[in-house]
Design a protein around this motif. Structure first.
Motif: not given
Length: 299
Positions: A23-36, A193-202
């Motif tokens: 895991n790489m540390n840090g935030n992707v943006y100044k605001k939280p983005i939850y679906f990555f 969305i709740r179950k699969f938003q992080k897994f759109t590659f599916l």
């Protein structure tokens, strides 16, 4: 100093083995983005670190992987180029690749190489589709629509030349729209969305969705995830990549020796500019390597 195209800067990230890095540390943006997803977040943080501190990135994170030729595209398998001339036409032009027809790939690597050679010699015929189709049939006994092999590889090159404030405004707008979409969605869409938003590659896999304990079919979920990905996740990822570039390395400048460690080669056009004085067309240095350089990838 050396320069990369945006698409080639992404090639570096694509060659990272995140299983070895962790895991790489840090935030992707100044605001939280939850679906990555974990993978998406690591890719974005990797590119951010590369642009911010290339030497530290190579020292801490980069794990070289063999660049295998998948025999899928006309321009594939060679080394990508870096540019010493910021005004190089290849640095500032979009790159188009072309998919090799399945019938050719099924015949094996020798036929793929023959097709690549033929295509590069006859690429100009794409401006005359009927002639191109006739010539390719004569050469390989296959019928094909030339548009079927056109493959857009421009990636984030299509993003407007925006400043930081404009990029932040667009990113914030997409984040807000994603939140509004969830709040207004019915319970069925919220469940997906709740179950699969992080897994759109599916959505792009032909395999069944594992652990699909919802009331929805795989087909329905994949269709929804494709729409969710194209409307929210992809635009935000592309804007974030541009945001990192503008913030940390606007001209995509790198030291040439670092890029050579990453498997890049000097651009043929840039080397020719060094070899020849354009005003006199006379050599200004004694180089013998230019004709020996592999120029398979046109960028």
């Amino acid at each position: 100093m050396a320069y990369l195209t945006k698409s080639n800067s992404l090639r570096i990230i694509a060659s990272i083995d995140f299983k070895k890095i962790g895991n790489m540390n840090g935030n992707v943006y100044k605001k939280p983005i939850y679906f990555f997803s974990y993978y998406e977040k690591n890719n974005l943080l990797g590119l951010k670190e590369l642009l911010k501190d290339p030497e530290n990135f190579i020292r801490e994170y980069y794990v070289p992987i063999e660049n295998k030729d998948k025999l899928k595209y006309v321009f594939e398998g060679g080394k990508p180029a870096y540019h010493s001339n910021h005004d190089c036409s290849r640095l500032n032009s979009n790159f188009r690749n072309f998919e090799i027809p399945e019938e050719i790939r099924e015949r094996g690597k020798p036929e793929v190489e023959r097709f690549r050679k033929w295509f590069k010699e006859n690429q100009y015929l794409l401006e005359k589709p009927d002639v191109f189709v006739a010539r390719i049939f004569i050469a390989f006994k296959i019928k094909i629509n030339p548009k079927a092999i056109d493959y857009d590889n421009s990636g984030v090159e299509v993003i407007d030349n925006l400043n930081l404030q404009e990029l932040e405004s667009r990113i914030d707008k997409y984040i807000s729209q994603a939140g509004q979409y969830f709040n207004k969605a019915d319970n069925e869409k919220k469940e997906i969305i709740r179950k699969f938003q992080k897994f759109t590659f599916l959505a792009y896999s032909e395999n069944d969705i594992k652990n699909n304990d919802t009331r929805f079919s795989d087909v329905a979920i994949k269709k929804f995830l494709k729409q969710y990905d194209s409307h929210f996740k992809k635009p935000i990822k592309e804007l974030l990549i541009e945001y990192y570039r503008v913030l940390h390395n606007p001209d995509l400048k790198f030291e040439g020796n670092l890029l050579e460690q990453l498997g890049f080669k000097p651009c043929k056009s840039c080397v020719e500019d060094v070899m020849y004085n354009k005003s006199t067309s006379k050599p200004i240095a004694n180089h013998n390597s230019i004709n020996e350089m592999d120029d398979d990838l046109p960028f």
